[in-house]
Design an enzyme around this catalytic site. Structure first.
Site, PDB file in Angstrom:
ATOM      1  N   LYS A   1      72.851  53.366  58.081  1.00 55.69           N
ATOM      2  CA  LYS A   1      72.365  52.037  58.462  1.00 55.69           C
ATOM      3  C   LYS A   1      72.300  51.200  57.202  1.00 55.69           C
ATOM      4  O   LYS A   1      72.256  51.739  56.092  1.00 55.69           O
ATOM      5  CB  LYS A   1      70.968  52.136  59.090  1.00 55.69           C
ATOM      6  CG  LYS A   1      70.626  50.965  59.976  1.00 55.69           C
ATOM      7  CD  LYS A   1      71.263  51.117  61.340  1.00 55.69           C
ATOM      8  CE  LYS A   1      70.935  49.973  62.264  1.00 55.69           C
ATOM      9  NZ  LYS A   1      71.372  50.255  63.642  1.00 55.69           N
TER      10      LYS A   1
HETATM   11  P1  NAD Z   1      70.427  40.338  68.258  1.00 57.43           P
HETATM   12  O1  NAD Z   1      70.147  39.812  66.904  1.00 57.43           O
HETATM   13  O2  NAD Z   1      71.691  39.971  68.931  1.00 57.43           O
HETATM   14  O3  NAD Z   1      69.226  39.965  69.243  1.00 57.43           O
HETATM   15  C1  NAD Z   1      67.896  40.276  68.991  1.00 57.43           C
HETATM   16  C2  NAD Z   1      67.041  39.559  70.011  1.00 57.43           C
HETATM   17  O4  NAD Z   1      65.676  39.941  69.839  1.00 57.43           O
HETATM   18  C3  NAD Z   1      67.090  38.034  69.907  1.00 57.43           C
HETATM   19  O5  NAD Z   1      67.132  37.482  71.205  1.00 57.43           O
HETATM   20  C4  NAD Z   1      65.769  37.697  69.248  1.00 57.43           C
HETATM   21  O6  NAD Z   1      65.318  36.388  69.579  1.00 57.43           O
HETATM   22  C5  NAD Z   1      64.892  38.754  69.881  1.00 57.43           C
HETATM   23  N1  NAD Z   1      63.654  38.979  69.175  1.00 57.43           N
HETATM   24  C6  NAD Z   1      63.435  39.065  67.844  1.00 57.43           C
HETATM   25  N2  NAD Z   1      62.122  39.235  67.628  1.00 57.43           N
HETATM   26  C7  NAD Z   1      61.525  39.267  68.836  1.00 57.43           C
HETATM   27  C8  NAD Z   1      60.194  39.416  69.278  1.00 57.43           C
HETATM   28  N3  NAD Z   1      59.210  39.545  68.388  1.00 57.43           N
HETATM   29  N4  NAD Z   1      59.937  39.418  70.613  1.00 57.43           N
HETATM   30  C9  NAD Z   1      60.926  39.272  71.504  1.00 57.43           C
HETATM   31  N5  NAD Z   1      62.211  39.117  71.145  1.00 57.43           N
HETATM   32  C10 NAD Z   1      62.487  39.120  69.827  1.00 57.43           C
HETATM   33  O7  NAD Z   1      70.288  41.935  68.127  1.00 57.43           O
HETATM   34  P2  NAD Z   1      70.925  43.041  69.061  1.00 57.43           P
HETATM   35  O8  NAD Z   1      72.233  43.426  68.488  1.00 57.43           O
HETATM   36  O9  NAD Z   1      70.810  42.610  70.465  1.00 57.43           O
HETATM   37  O10 NAD Z   1      69.934  44.252  68.774  1.00 57.43           O
HETATM   38  C11 NAD Z   1      68.682  44.397  69.449  1.00 57.43           C
HETATM   39  C12 NAD Z   1      68.175  45.819  69.286  1.00 57.43           C
HETATM   40  O11 NAD Z   1      69.150  46.722  69.825  1.00 57.43           O
HETATM   41  C13 NAD Z   1      67.950  46.282  67.843  1.00 57.43           C
HETATM   42  O12 NAD Z   1      66.886  47.199  67.834  1.00 57.43           O
HETATM   43  C14 NAD Z   1      69.230  47.023  67.506  1.00 57.43           C
HETATM   44  O13 NAD Z   1      69.064  47.966  66.478  1.00 57.43           O
HETATM   45  C15 NAD Z   1      69.505  47.690  68.838  1.00 57.43           C
HETATM   46  N6  NAD Z   1      70.903  48.095  69.029  1.00 57.43           N
HETATM   47  C16 NAD Z   1      71.916  47.192  68.926  1.00 57.43           C
HETATM   48  C17 NAD Z   1      73.232  47.606  69.137  1.00 57.43           C
HETATM   49  C18 NAD Z   1      74.379  46.639  69.116  1.00 57.43           C
HETATM   50  O14 NAD Z   1      75.502  47.068  69.462  1.00 57.43           O
HETATM   51  N7  NAD Z   1      74.200  45.392  68.774  1.00 57.43           N
HETATM   52  C19 NAD Z   1      73.495  48.962  69.425  1.00 57.43           C
HETATM   53  C20 NAD Z   1      72.430  49.845  69.533  1.00 57.43           C
HETATM   54  C21 NAD Z   1      71.131  49.402  69.339  1.00 57.43           C
END
Ligand code: NAD
Length: 424
Positions: free
Chosen positions: A111
């Protein structure tokens, strides 16, 4: 305005180690193996300057951590967020090792990230920061060594800049160096929605095992970025009833259903916020209220550490599907289990992203690209069969789904370690 959970007893690293230790205990691992797997294999911390638009220099801090590379090159996202620090990155790298093992991907876990709020940067500043960071971690990465992907705060455009920066350093194009790229430069169709789609497939399989249908099931989703918005779209298209979603600024809730999810996605994209004008004034809820809604399925898809020992008792959802990494802290697991809430753990629930990243890497290495239907079908097969192995393990040896997933994952890494032996 959303209030996030503030009572976080353990940080992400303590939580990750706690889940690992429980599996290690059950697998009766010796102290040496435990110490090896509880620590990162290598860690890089960088501080680097970026020229800002106003002519000033600003120094940023970034990280890339390889938790374990026994089963293959390491894989894991790059996060841009003010909350990024070395311990968070270590925890997320460890989760990636288990996630790749549970999904049978030939990878170890990594990561990385930069401590920055990307929304506060201009396009030019974001590109300069990204390229400089890419250059700083250049010696750590590569298609046979470490293949980063998008995570919170990063996207396909950031991956394109990074792939270009790495390619410039090599003197030729290396599409397999990053995944989650635009399709014009070797990105895979189906990658952008893969994590949300995988969450749906796993939930569908869990519902099938329970003899239930997702038709009409109520769903609340925390976070409306890549993962949350795709999950909302796919669950809704499959007939589930998405009643609440949130982003970092606000949450919206309508007990009868939010209706057209595409319109909410469009509003977020165009106006930068969730639409609320068609909702009644009382339909704005806090983040804490969203987590406590009486729904069938709760999908935390934003940050880690959201459901803790302090608020787990308030959760009324029948099932939590961990879209985010580490949204339920160690101490909350037992409370949820005691209250009858099933938790599908992150290392299987959100593995869809890394599975399709693996497909992207394979396609780039072969310069032979698959159709989206093929990608989605393979994703469904792989993630459902991995989930089935987890439920079979749970049936045979007990514990929660998380216990079962960790036992499988840690067991596979231990087996690989023993097969390779310890150098020298
Ligand atoms: P992103 O940046 O696209 O979206 C994150 C979202 O969370 C945004 O809508 C933001 O406004 C919201 N957010 C931030 N703080 C917040 C809060 N305090 N309360 C409510 N909402 C809040 O990120 P993503 O890629 O969607 O990733 C989200 C999660 O999923 C992370 O934990 C990431 O590690 C995990 N994840 C992502 C992927 C991927 O392919 N992108 C894969 C596996 C896991």
């Amino acid at each position: 305005m959303i209030h996030t959970a503030t009572h976080v007893e353990a940080g992400p690293l303590e939580c990750a180690v706690c889940h690992f230790e429980q599996a290690a205990e059950r697998l009766q691992l010796d102290d040496g193996m435990r110490a090896m797997l509880a620590n990162s294999r290598r860690e890089l911390s960088v501080s680097f300057p970026v020229k800002m638009d106003d002519g000033s220099l600003q120094v940023f801090h970034g990280y890339r951590v390889h938790h374990n590379d026994t089963r293959g090159p390491v894989k894991g996202g790059l996060r841009y967020s003010l909350a990024v620090n070395l311990d968070e990155v270590r925890a997320l790298a460890m989760l990636m090792t288990w996630k790749c093992a549970v999904a049978h991907l030939p990878y170890g876990g990594a990561k990385g990230g930069v401590t920055v709020d990307p929304r506060g940067l201009s396009e030019g500043e974001l590109e300069r920061l990204t390229r400089r960071f890419g250059s700083e971690i250049g010696s750590f990465i590569g298609p046979e060594r470490d293949i980063p992907a998008p995570d919170m705060g990063t996207n396909d455009r950031v991956m394109a800049w990074l792939m270009d920066t790495y390619s410039m350093s090599q003197g030729y194009s290396v599409p397999a160096s990053f995944t989650g790229k635009p399709t014009s430069i070797g990105g895979s169709v189906g990658r952008a929605g893969a994590t949300g789609r995988g969450i749906f497939f796993v939930t569908q399989e869990a519902y099938k095992q329970l003899g239930l249908s997702l038709e009409g099931a109520t769903v609340a989703i925390q976070g409306f970025g890549n993962v949350g918005s795709t999950a909302a779209r796919i669950f809704s298209a499959a007939g589930a009833n998405v009643v609440a979603v949130s982003d970092s600024a606000e949450a919206i809730y309508d007990p009868s259903g939010l209706g057209d999810i595409d319109a909410i996605v469009a509003s977020k994209r165009e106006a930068g916020r969730l639409p609320s004008e068609h909702l009644h004034p009382g339909d704005h809820i806090t983040n804490a209220e969203l987590l406590a809604l009486p729904v069938d399925i709760l999908i935390p898809a934003a940050l880690e550490g959201q459901i803790t020992g302090a608020n787990a008792d308030a959760v009324k959802a029948k099932m939590i599907v961990e879209g985010a990494n580490g949204p339920v802290v160690c101490s909350a697991d037992a409370i949820l289990e005691g209250n009858g809430t099933a938790v599908i753990p992150d290392i299987i629930a959100n593995a869809g992203g890394v599975i399709v990243s693996y497909f992207e890497w394979v396609q780039d290495l072969q310069s032979f690209f698959w159709e989206e239907e093929n990608i989605n079908r393979r994703l469904e097969r792989m993630i459902k069969s991995a989930f089935l192995e987890v439920t079979e393990e749970q049936e045979q040896n007990g514990g929660s789904l998380r216990d079962a997933a960790y036992r499988l994952a840690v067991g596979r890494v231990v087996e690989a370690t023993e097969d390779r032996g310890i150098f020298p």
